[in-house]
Design a protein around this motif. Sequence first.
Motif, PDB file in Angstrom:
ATOM      1  N   GLN A  38      22.603  45.083   7.943  1.00  0.00           N
ATOM      2  CA  GLN A  38      21.499  44.169   7.552  1.00  0.00           C
ATOM      3  C   GLN A  38      21.472  43.810   6.127  1.00  0.00           C
ATOM      4  O   GLN A  38      21.387  42.649   5.789  1.00  0.00           O
ATOM      5  CB  GLN A  38      20.088  44.761   7.996  1.00  0.00           C
ATOM      6  CG  GLN A  38      19.164  43.463   8.283  1.00  0.00           C
ATOM      7  CD  GLN A  38      18.062  44.172   8.758  1.00  0.00           C
ATOM      8  OE1 GLN A  38      17.446  45.196   8.298  1.00  0.00           O
ATOM      9  NE2 GLN A  38      17.447  43.668   9.822  1.00  0.00           N
ATOM     10  N   TRP A 110      14.504  42.230  -0.598  1.00  0.00           N
ATOM     11  CA  TRP A 110      13.194  41.666  -0.353  1.00  0.00           C
ATOM     12  C   TRP A 110      13.314  40.244  -1.148  1.00  0.00           C
ATOM     13  O   TRP A 110      12.254  39.387  -0.540  1.00  0.00           O
ATOM     14  CB  TRP A 110      11.989  42.548  -1.175  1.00  0.00           C
ATOM     15  CG  TRP A 110      11.995  43.877  -0.781  1.00  0.00           C
ATOM     16  CD1 TRP A 110      12.386  44.407   0.430  1.00  0.00           C
ATOM     17  CD2 TRP A 110      11.376  45.015  -1.464  1.00  0.00           C
ATOM     18  NE1 TRP A 110      12.090  45.750   0.368  1.00  0.00           N
ATOM     19  CE2 TRP A 110      11.562  46.048  -0.528  1.00  0.00           C
ATOM     20  CE3 TRP A 110      10.827  45.070  -2.741  1.00  0.00           C
ATOM     21  CZ2 TRP A 110      11.075  47.352  -1.116  1.00  0.00           C
ATOM     22  CZ3 TRP A 110      10.726  46.213  -3.123  1.00  0.00           C
ATOM     23  CH2 TRP A 110      10.455  47.283  -2.318  1.00  0.00           C
TER      24      TRP A 110
ATOM     25  N   GLU B 128       8.939  37.446   1.176  1.00  0.00           N
ATOM     26  CA  GLU B 128       9.657  38.541   0.823  1.00  0.00           C
ATOM     27  C   GLU B 128      10.135  38.947   2.153  1.00  0.00           C
ATOM     28  O   GLU B 128       9.337  38.955   3.180  1.00  0.00           O
ATOM     29  CB  GLU B 128       8.662  39.542   0.374  1.00  0.00           C
ATOM     30  CG  GLU B 128       8.314  39.177  -1.118  1.00  0.00           C
ATOM     31  CD  GLU B 128       7.051  39.824  -1.821  1.00  0.00           C
ATOM     32  OE1 GLU B 128       6.242  40.717  -0.780  1.00  0.00           O
ATOM     33  OE2 GLU B 128       6.639  39.457  -2.769  1.00  0.00           O
ATOM     34  N   VAL B 129      11.236  39.553   2.395  1.00  0.00           N
ATOM     35  CA  VAL B 129      11.857  40.553   3.473  1.00  0.00           C
ATOM     36  C   VAL B 129      11.404  41.759   3.620  1.00  0.00           C
ATOM     37  O   VAL B 129      11.714  42.608   2.390  1.00  0.00           O
ATOM     38  CB  VAL B 129      13.293  39.966   3.433  1.00  0.00           C
ATOM     39  CG1 VAL B 129      14.078  40.798   4.600  1.00  0.00           C
ATOM     40  CG2 VAL B 129      13.788  38.626   3.352  1.00  0.00           C
ATOM     41  N   LYS B 130      11.049  42.221   4.518  1.00  0.00           N
ATOM     42  CA  LYS B 130      10.605  43.610   4.804  1.00  0.00           C
ATOM     43  C   LYS B 130      11.963  44.161   5.883  1.00  0.00           C
ATOM     44  O   LYS B 130      11.625  44.052   6.873  1.00  0.00           O
ATOM     45  CB  LYS B 130       9.091  43.600   5.432  1.00  0.00           C
ATOM     46  CG  LYS B 130       8.661  45.046   5.545  1.00  0.00           C
ATOM     47  CD  LYS B 130       7.378  44.990   6.185  1.00  0.00           C
ATOM     48  CE  LYS B 130       6.616  46.432   6.113  1.00  0.00           C
ATOM     49  NZ  LYS B 130       7.575  47.507   6.543  1.00  0.00           N
ATOM     50  N   HIS B 131      12.785  44.838   5.165  1.00  0.00           N
ATOM     51  CA  HIS B 131      14.001  45.332   6.169  1.00  0.00           C
ATOM     52  C   HIS B 131      13.329  46.402   6.618  1.00  0.00           C
ATOM     53  O   HIS B 131      12.393  47.356   6.253  1.00  0.00           O
ATOM     54  CB  HIS B 131      15.271  45.388   5.301  1.00  0.00           C
ATOM     55  CG  HIS B 131      15.393  46.102   4.143  1.00  0.00           C
ATOM     56  ND1 HIS B 131      15.398  47.683   4.437  1.00  0.00           N
ATOM     57  CD2 HIS B 131      14.869  46.186   2.792  1.00  0.00           C
ATOM     58  CE1 HIS B 131      15.271  48.107   3.166  1.00  0.00           C
ATOM     59  NE2 HIS B 131      15.299  47.396   2.270  1.00  0.00           N
TER      60      HIS B 131
END
Lengths: 249, 152
Positions: A38, A110, B128-131
């Motif tokens: 990912q 993020w 924002e990406v919350k992986h």
Amino acid sequence: MVSRSTGTTTTRVIGIAAIAVLAWVVVSAFFITPADFQQGESVRIMYAHVPAAWIAYLAFITTGITSGISLARRHRTLGFDRVAGASAEVGVLFMGLALITGSLWGRLTWGTFWQWDPRLTTTLFLFVTYVGYLAVRNIDGDPHRRAKRSAILALLAVLEIPLVHFSVVLWRSLHQEASVLNPDGDVRLDDMMLFTLFSGVVGFTLVFVWMVIHRQRLATLRDLQQGVGLDAAIAARRNEGAAIAGGGQ
Amino acid sequence: MDLTPRPTPESPKRKRRFVPAVIAGLAVVAGVVIIGFFLTSSIDYYCNVDEIGVRDGCDDTRRVRVQGTVDEGSLESRGSITTFVMSFNGASLPVDYEGEPGGIFQECIPVVAHGRIVDGVLVATRIEVKHSNEYEAENAERITEAEKSACS
């Protein structure tokens, strides 16, 4: 006769071992471990970020334990206090590294360097607390009183660590939950990634031990030097007194 | 015997006391500022999509941070605007964002969008990406599997 060097065979062995392990970590992190499904290549920051954060915890816990011992001992010597101070210094260094690498990693995954989310905020607060602790340690005064006030502060500061570690479980955070030290006990890491991460922890631990030994020996030498300075001052006053007495006769 | 240090024009000891005291003071101020930022931005970092207008602090009349997963097939670019639909627990919310989201933004990934809800659409000013906390080797099979599980 007090040695002027802070190095010994033990510290040299630890230093060489640290270099060897960290060299392996660099090779493995950049050339052997796979990219993440990912996060892609940015996952490689983890091999510096996670060990740095864990060793900072270790350093602050060491400061707490040695401060507790220093307070509890009846006949107070400054040895444990010096280890507490040295460990906090190294801890601040590693926590700073964790904050910087975390910020870079955050930008890549993020999409932002910083957010006031529970994990990031409590980590920054922990960092600032120990900067304050080091400042308090450096305020001049009687070494035993300094040791006592520093120890009390260290015992309060160490209570922040569980709050930082479990902040991602206690509150909703942008930061992901732990992949290794999580409440379920599951390890959610590819085998090679886990081995490299573990190697990083070993390497950083060796660096931590090496630095703490040197720093606490340096603190011992500084205290000895101040003792020598006091002896010299007493001798100078005695000479002055003798000269005045001699002149009066 | 009087061991009081002899006065010197510039006492280094005074400086040694002053600098750490200033640093300690600054640390206290920084600590207060950090706590202030933390409390004013609310302790829970975001509301989930299904909590908008339901949970305390998740009113649709104020600026919100909303978490949900980007729906498969919903991501589009209209000029400089990126649009997508985010969902959580069966509730969905369309999002408009000026620009291209950074990080590892893609479909089927959890995101936190900051903005205001206007006519049922979240007009976002930040994404924002919350992986996840899973780390696996990159390969085609794993990517397909991950996308399937994220979107299912």
